[in-house]
Write an enzyme that holds these catalytic residues in place. Structure first.
Site, short mmCIF file in Angstrom:
data_model
loop_
_atom_site.label_atom_id
_atom_site.label_comp_id
_atom_site.label_asym_id
_atom_site.label_seq_id
_atom_site.Cartn_x
_atom_site.Cartn_y
_atom_site.Cartn_z
N HIS A 196 0.85 -1.19 0.00
CA HIS A 196 0.00 0.00 0.00
C HIS A 196 0.90 1.26 0.00
CE1 HIS A 196 -2.34 3.26 1.82
NE2 HIS A 196 -3.38 2.70 1.23
N ASP A 348 -6.36 5.39 5.13
CA ASP A 348 -6.53 5.22 3.69
C ASP A 348 -6.78 3.76 3.32
OD1 ASP A 348 -6.40 6.48 1.00
OD2 ASP A 348 -4.75 5.05 0.73
#
Lengths: 396, 396
Positions: A196, A348
């Site tokens: 990520h 996120d």
């Protein structure tokens, strides 16, 4: 309703953001919230008295450690190791800070999520540790009392292994059975986030902070030793994804650093007589010293916060070893802990996951080719259609 | 001057682009060329008679295989295996196509380089195989006769291992000594390109081509089994970078595919009694069959062109195994061979390397922590300052 860690009725309870006020408790108009986010990790003993219970839990987990006569041998080993492990915890201040860090992370994550994703607010986090309180039961019960229906199981291990995330998830579903909460929640799972972009940015920042500990003349010479908890080769040989996902994390960090330094990936914390994934971090430090490497930065790539394996193994044990073998400048990159970039990343990760509407990554459905655990890769009450493990599709 | 493979004086010679005309042979005004690009790979026997010499070379390479009494046992094993290996090559058409593919790749690469980088034109390629003609000596001598001064050693193994690229480079420098060409060239090295964007694009295209072999109803179910040549764990434990670089390649391809399918990484071609990196591709196929997986696409991630391990091991041996264990649709992604995207990638890799002015990647300088080979990580006459292996800096 707020659950204090000091509440005697909930000694091992789950925890939620402290700064959520009464107003925020009510979902905003049109929100599907509240959303419960279960932060899953191994956990650690908070004090000396908690060491033996922690070890008893650890050595009872047959998804990690398979022993002959486990019910007898597990407690035997746990009790025999208690003294030495207590001493290790004593050296890092008495207990593991992992719960404290996880709470700070959960608070920062929820505060951000409430801002960036009001449609699922309020967001509340619940800690579910595998081997120390708060356990999965605690998280589930607290979540139920808070009126949560939509629940996300969010592993705090960036890279997936059946020994870590897999074991935590299986335990979560078993705990739902034990607490009679099998149908209480609609679940989705964040099962891995090893590349990520926010995680990589936060990790890269820790490497830069680690490099800043070197003098200007030594910094470029510093060898980055990325270190992750090792795996028994029997698990690797089953087809566990952990080794390759750790390697992918390292590659992403090195790209973000512009390959500013030489680096390698090694594996720490192996125990017992079986053969583990190598090279071992300890051996590597030995060899680097013998070869007169002067500057070494160890980087924990598979943990998000400080705990016994950063504070004791990397800092104290390998720090002493590095001195013994003549490494002049041995430093460790700080853990991400509650760094702003990491809290941004956590929020996120969850936001993207909720946006996707998916119950998990595609990869979660794939059982290891050599898997012998029929429980693996389940999702209880998945929020969207989920068919696990096509590998074993007809076997089940 | 052009070297034909049929020239009896140069039976194992190096090869250059066939379509370079006389004009192009002279460097353009202002060019630093000619630039010699040595394509290094393992090689393979071109016909049945070449099988035994190939095996003799292979089993004599102590950088790959360490045997007790190697001078005696190596030839013994090589002779004993000759019949079986000949039969394998017979089944794929008599010999290895690796030389043919390497030549096509070299031609396509040079043609592109002459266009995109005239300042180093003309570009000429020379093949240096490790275990079959043309050998390093052949490449060096041909390059010398062609008046080349600036030389690039370009490994054709995308991921670095001491067993592959390392062995080839060490042999190249030894061959320069044997041919008295130690000071004939200014060298730089392209030592790895496991996540080069062009390589990843070309690999991704092969996966898409492989997926196209499945029916529409089965495509999404196809499990991608990325397969790379395995390594003995003794090499992994020294700190060899190959495992992690293969994993990084896989991750990059999966990202390019948008994680369209489930995938795993396994390791093929292990031989002998030592323990190798797992899971083995063969075991994985077995287990997938037992678990009723219906659709499998194997993807060779560590080779650029077809040879015995794609055409025989993946296609024939594992193809039969897949049928036996009930995998209904077993396909292999095509090798990159002379695909347009791969030739583009090769040219871009060389162009970026020449632009950088660097003698190699930073990582090439790092000897494995457990390295016991004093020859490793050298560059003969580096084109720019190069200090190898800071790990062993004071040991050397």
């Amino acid at each position: 309703m707020s659950h204090s860690e000091d509440d005697p009725a909930r000694p091992s309870g789950a925890f939620q953001s402290a700064d959520v006020d009464e107003l925020a408790e009510r979902p905003p108009a049109g929100s599907e919230g509240p959303t419960g986010i279960v932060l899953m990790n191994l956990g650690g003993p908070v004090d000396q008295n908690s060491v033996q219970p922690f070890l008893l839990q650890l050595f009872a987990d047959r998804e990690i450690i398979k022993l002959p006569l486990q019910k007898w041998l597990g407690p035997f080993i746990a009790r025999r190791r208690t003294g030495a492990v207590q001493e290790n915890y004593r050296q890092i201040g008495g207990g593991s800070p992992i719960l404290e860090w996880t709470r700070k992370q959960g608070e920062g994550m929820c505060e951000r999520l409430d801002r960036i994703r009001p449609e699922s607010a309020p967001h509340r986090f619940y800690v579910a540790f595998r081997y120390a309180p708060p356990f999965s039961e605690d998280a589930l019960q607290a979540m139920h009392e808070d009126g949560v229906r939509r629940a996300v199981a969010f592993t705090q291990y960036p890279q997936f292994s059946c020994s870590t995330t897999g074991s935590s998830l299986n335990e979560l579903w078993r705990a739902a059975g034990r607490t009679d909460l099998r149908s209480a929640f609609d679940w989705s799972v964040i099962d891995r986030w090893h590349v990520h972009p926010g995680f990589i940015a936060a990790m890269t920042e820790t490497v830069r902070a680690g490099l800043a500990k070197f003098g200007d003349a030594d910094r470029e010479d510093a060898l980055l030793v990325f270190s992750a908890h090792s795996l028994p080769l029997s698990v690797v040989d089953r087809g566990d994804a952990y080794i390759q996902e750790c390697a992918a994390s390292v590659e992403a960090v090195m790209q973000a650093l512009g390959h500013s330094n030489e680096y390698l990936l090694s594996w720490q914390s192996e125990v017992g007589p079986v053969r583990w994934m190598g090279p071992s971090t300890e051996t590597v430090i030995h060899e680097l010293g013998r070869k007169k490497r002067r500057n070494v930065l160890v980087v924990p790539i598979a943990f998000t916060s400080d705990h016994i394996e950063t504070l004791h193994e990397l800092d104290i044990e390998y720090g002493e070893l590095a001195k013994e073998v003549g490494i002049e400048n041995y430093h460790r990159a700080p853990a991400m802990n509650d760094s702003r970039l990491f809290l941004d990343a956590m929020a996120d990760i969850v936001a993207r996951h909720l946006d996707s509407g998916e119950p998990c990554t595609r990869q979660y459905g794939l059982r290891c080719p050599g898997c012998v655990n029929p429980q693996c890769r389940n999702i209880l009450n998945p929020v969207a259609p989920y068919r696990r493990t096509r590998v074993g599709a007809r076997e089940d």
